[in-house]
Scaffold this active site. Sequence first.
Site, PDB file in Angstrom:
ATOM      1  N   GLU A 124      -9.938   6.013   6.829  1.00 24.03           N
ATOM      2  CA  GLU A 124      -8.509   6.294   6.827  1.00 24.03           C
ATOM      3  C   GLU A 124      -8.081   7.567   6.073  1.00 24.03           C
ATOM      4  O   GLU A 124      -7.179   8.271   6.526  1.00 24.03           O
ATOM      5  CB  GLU A 124      -7.748   5.098   6.227  1.00 24.03           C
ATOM      6  CG  GLU A 124      -7.852   3.834   7.045  1.00 24.03           C
ATOM      7  CD  GLU A 124      -7.390   2.612   6.246  1.00 24.03           C
ATOM      8  OE1 GLU A 124      -8.130   2.179   5.345  1.00 24.03           O
ATOM      9  OE2 GLU A 124      -6.282   2.127   6.519  1.00 24.03           O
ATOM     10  N   ARG A 137       0.833  -1.215   0.000  1.00 24.65           N
ATOM     11  CA  ARG A 137       0.000   0.000   0.000  1.00 24.65           C
ATOM     12  C   ARG A 137       0.866   1.262   0.000  1.00 24.65           C
ATOM     13  O   ARG A 137       0.488   2.280  -0.582  1.00 24.65           O
ATOM     14  CB  ARG A 137      -0.999  -0.005   1.162  1.00 24.65           C
ATOM     15  CG  ARG A 137      -2.070   1.062   1.037  1.00 24.65           C
ATOM     16  CD  ARG A 137      -3.162   0.930   2.097  1.00 24.65           C
ATOM     17  NE  ARG A 137      -4.236   0.033   1.694  1.00 24.65           N
ATOM     18  CZ  ARG A 137      -5.305   0.394   0.978  1.00 24.65           C
ATOM     19  NH1 ARG A 137      -5.437   1.661   0.582  1.00 24.65           N
ATOM     20  NH2 ARG A 137      -6.227  -0.487   0.653  1.00 24.65           N
TER      21      ARG A 137
HETATM   22  N1  MTE Z   1     -12.419   5.804  14.141  1.00 31.96           N
HETATM   23  C1  MTE Z   1     -12.481   5.574  15.468  1.00 31.96           C
HETATM   24  N2  MTE Z   1     -13.237   6.385  16.226  1.00 31.96           N
HETATM   25  N3  MTE Z   1     -11.782   4.554  16.044  1.00 31.96           N
HETATM   26  C2  MTE Z   1     -10.995   3.709  15.304  1.00 31.96           C
HETATM   27  O1  MTE Z   1     -10.382   2.796  15.832  1.00 31.96           O
HETATM   28  N4  MTE Z   1     -10.136   3.157  13.045  1.00 31.96           N
HETATM   29  C3  MTE Z   1      -9.837   3.668  11.702  1.00 31.96           C
HETATM   30  C4  MTE Z   1     -11.065   4.328  11.086  1.00 31.96           C
HETATM   31  N5  MTE Z   1     -11.664   5.243  12.013  1.00 31.96           N
HETATM   32  C5  MTE Z   1     -10.898   3.946  13.887  1.00 31.96           C
HETATM   33  C6  MTE Z   1     -11.669   5.009  13.345  1.00 31.96           C
HETATM   34  C7  MTE Z   1      -9.364   2.643  10.783  1.00 31.96           C
HETATM   35  S1  MTE Z   1      -7.736   2.194  10.842  1.00 31.96           S
HETATM   36  C8  MTE Z   1     -10.171   2.069   9.844  1.00 31.96           C
HETATM   37  S2  MTE Z   1      -9.575   0.959   8.714  1.00 31.96           S
HETATM   38  C9  MTE Z   1     -11.602   2.385   9.773  1.00 31.96           C
HETATM   39  O2  MTE Z   1     -12.002   3.314  10.784  1.00 31.96           O
HETATM   40  C10 MTE Z   1     -12.394   1.099   9.915  1.00 31.96           C
HETATM   41  O3  MTE Z   1     -13.749   1.307   9.934  1.00 31.96           O
HETATM   42  P1  MTE Z   1     -14.624   1.527   8.604  1.00 31.96           P
HETATM   43  O4  MTE Z   1     -14.107   0.595   7.575  1.00 31.96           O
HETATM   44  O5  MTE Z   1     -15.998   1.207   9.049  1.00 31.96           O
HETATM   45  O6  MTE Z   1     -14.437   2.956   8.230  1.00 31.96           O
HETATM   46  N1  HPA Z   2      -5.918  -2.523   4.500  1.00 33.16           N
HETATM   47  C1  HPA Z   2      -6.101  -2.957   5.764  1.00 33.16           C
HETATM   48  N2  HPA Z   2      -5.937  -4.201   6.130  1.00 33.16           N
HETATM   49  C2  HPA Z   2      -5.551  -5.080   5.200  1.00 33.16           C
HETATM   50  C3  HPA Z   2      -5.337  -4.700   3.874  1.00 33.16           C
HETATM   51  C4  HPA Z   2      -5.535  -3.358   3.503  1.00 33.16           C
HETATM   52  O1  HPA Z   2      -5.360  -2.947   2.339  1.00 33.16           O
HETATM   53  N3  HPA Z   2      -4.958  -5.791   3.180  1.00 33.16           N
HETATM   54  C5  HPA Z   2      -4.931  -6.781   4.092  1.00 33.16           C
HETATM   55  N4  HPA Z   2      -5.283  -6.368   5.305  1.00 33.16           N
HETATM   56 MO1  MOS Z   3      -7.423   0.174   9.383  1.00 30.96          MO
HETATM   57  S1  MOS Z   3      -5.375   0.405   9.452  1.00 30.96           S
HETATM   58  O1  MOS Z   3      -7.301  -0.667   7.819  1.00 30.96           O
HETATM   59  O2  MOS Z   3      -7.599  -1.063  10.518  1.00 30.96           O
END
Ligand code: MTE
Ligand code: HPA
Ligand code: MOS
Length: 779
Positions: A725, A324
């Site tokens: 993210e 990534r």
């Molecule tokens: N927001 C909060 N409040 N707490 C969290 O731990 N994790 C982040 C993001 N936002 C997080 C957050 C990460 S690393 C990811 S991948 C996404 O939320 C995962 O949730 P989603 O796929 O539903 O957005």
């Molecule tokens: N994002 C987060 N987690 C993952 C991914 C990615 O692209 N690929 C495998 N695990």
């Molecule tokens: Mo988020 S780093 O893909 O849990």
Amino acid sequence: MSAPLDRRSDDLRLRVVRRALRHDSAPKHVAGEARFIDDLREPEGLLHIAVGGAPVAAGQLLGVDLTAVKAAPGVVRVLTAADVPGKNDVSPIAGDDPVFVDSQVQFYGQVVFAVIAQTRAQARRAARLARIETATGTASITVDDALANDVHILPDYTFRKDDSAAALVASPKRLKGRLRIGGQEHFYLEGQVSLAIPGEDGDMLVHVSTQHPSECQHLVAKVLGVPDAAVTIEVRRMGGAFGGKETQSAQWAAIAALGARITGHPCKIRLDRDDDMCLTGKRHDFLADYEVGFDDKGVITALETVMASRCGYSVDVSGAINDRAMFHADNAYYLPAATITTKRMKTNTVSNTAFRGFGGPQGMMVAERAIDAIAWSLGLDPLDVRKRNLYGPRGNVTPYGMTVEDNILPALMERCESLSEYRARRRAAAEFNAQSAFIKRGLALTPVKFGISFTTTHLNQAGALVHVYQDGSIHLNHGGTEMGQGLYIKVAQVVAEEFGVDADRVKITATTTAKVPNTSATAASSGSDINGWAAKNAAGAIKERLTAFAAEANNVAAEQIEFRDNRVFIGNRSIPFNELIRQAYFARVSLSSTGFYKTPKIHWDAKTGQGRPFFYFAYGTACSEVLVDVTTGEMKVTRVDIVHDVGRSLNPAIDVGQIEGGFVQGMGWLTTEELVFHKDGRLLSHAPSTYKIPCASDAPEHFRIALWDGPNREDTIYRSKAVGEPPLMLAISVFAAIADAIHSLNPSVPVPLDAPATPESILRAVQAVTTANAVTTAS
Ligand code: MTE
Ligand code: HPA
Ligand code: MOS
């Protein structure tokens, strides 16, 4: 002809989706009533577990004397590798993460044993009494050590576009740069915690604070030596995860389950903050070198970069993270020729892991530093160089062969430029800096283009389970987990919309492997994209049956049935939703369904380095302004304007919260959060006293967020876009603004600023540019 992309006309009919509903747990969060795992009423006979680890970073385990541990007050049992009935491994992929060290110590503090006691305090006290003898081996602690010792956890990987070497040679101008990009501790408020409850026939229920229940289930089963079906993982919510509970919650779940299996008692493990920081992986820090070719307008002709990352002692998900980083080394910029390489270095430190952005932020830093360096070398405003290099008329194909289709960044950047009054403030900053010797103002406007989908294609699948009970109340379950990001309310909105009822009719329930199997981690920002569709498909299946029933029972066409406003419209009359459900039950209509979704269009060929790893891109832009005291290195963010693309928002309140939180977390990564390891491998910054995350007062006073109002051109759930993210990377504007402030000291040289831009890092850069000046004038 393809369907029109603008669903605004559809939007008028939407009742629940798109509404700024509050987080379903918000009142419980503020009242302290939301139950996290450590809040669950403790079962009778509960025992507590603490762990003890190795006193070196590398070396052979010679002897483990646990006599004093076993004799300590309250101790019930001690567990080591010898007690594992199944496989002593909790790794997600490579088979290289032992629950307990059995011979080779790989990082300082690596777990050697666990102690089970009547109370948590007794377990923790006893854990300190172990005598662990080791031979000391050679340890690589930093990326530099690993490069010097040539130790790799995975082979180097390169993808290329065209002949970048030739393109560099042919470039009118070229320059080289090197930057260090720091790691980051997740610092979730709720640390790693698991509560295991043994059942009959060797069954095990484990409450785990995890983003990845299915993987936890599988790994717990493997450690216990039982089938997956004997293990159930449940998680109602996490108190933050940020990637730190994607893979790294499994070890603690396995230890709790093993304790429960061996003692027959429920067992809980909750890591102390210091242990959590020392024993779990973090964001990968990188050392990146690049060479960029460009013309006299600052337009890039070629980029070559080699990025080396600290992966830690095991593979974990470092492969996908480095991938990534490579997918984002272009950030938003068209590269006619590129060679992008990652070196995945093995170090004797915790196994670094997923962290919001998953390598993307580190890759983007390379592109953004290169752009600044180009602008400085040509005496141009970095914003102009950024705009000239965006994907667009010159080209839309990324270095990995994916076409950028909905290229909205040029428009987004224009909007951000005008909302932030960039040009006027650029002039104001120059005037200010001319007057002010010690406090310098810096300004930067940077874009983000972030690929949405797991790059591991098969992970892009999700399942859901919906029941409608006889009274018309709705039970919702899906494979996604709630970590504060608002996934549960978004998916509940989707289901409520489908049935035409209010969101509060939908009962949100804890994620459990017993209801939806074989799920992917809630990660890659894809939670609402994939679980939203799965839940819509589940609800849609029930709705279809209800529609057929209502049509037949009332002798009307199916097209004349509509679910809306908590009622069902049947031809020219309507009945309450609950009434239809009652009738359907008596007519023996099935009122439960699963739903499934897999992301379309994506594919990736790692051998050729070509494909479409992402369903689409999410975009954003931020303009940040900082004040830097060049005598102390202190810094303050004074103003931030953001324009961010969430497609058509499922819930704008949740989305704005994600943008704010992501941005501030990114600021922390790039400014104050510094991980420091002693050369013997001990993590020195292992508590809030030595590791500084942003606090409320670090959020800029002027912090304005505008949502870009355009639909996702792909058929995502209600044309929304992922938001979890991408906003973190908007904070690169803060870093660039700091560099801009330092640049004002001596515009004739580049600013060698490393991340995080702590006061020390800022002072080093200040010193470098001011002494460079002396050298220039002397020669
Ligand atoms: N927001 C909060 N409040 N707490 C969290 O731990 N994790 C982040 C993001 N936002 C997080 C957050 C990460 S690393 C990811 S991948 C996404 O939320 C995962 O949730 P989603 O796929 O539903 O957005
Ligand atoms: N994002 C987060 N987690 C993952 C991914 C990615 O692209 N690929 C495998 N695990
Ligand atoms: Mo988020 S780093 O893909 O849990």
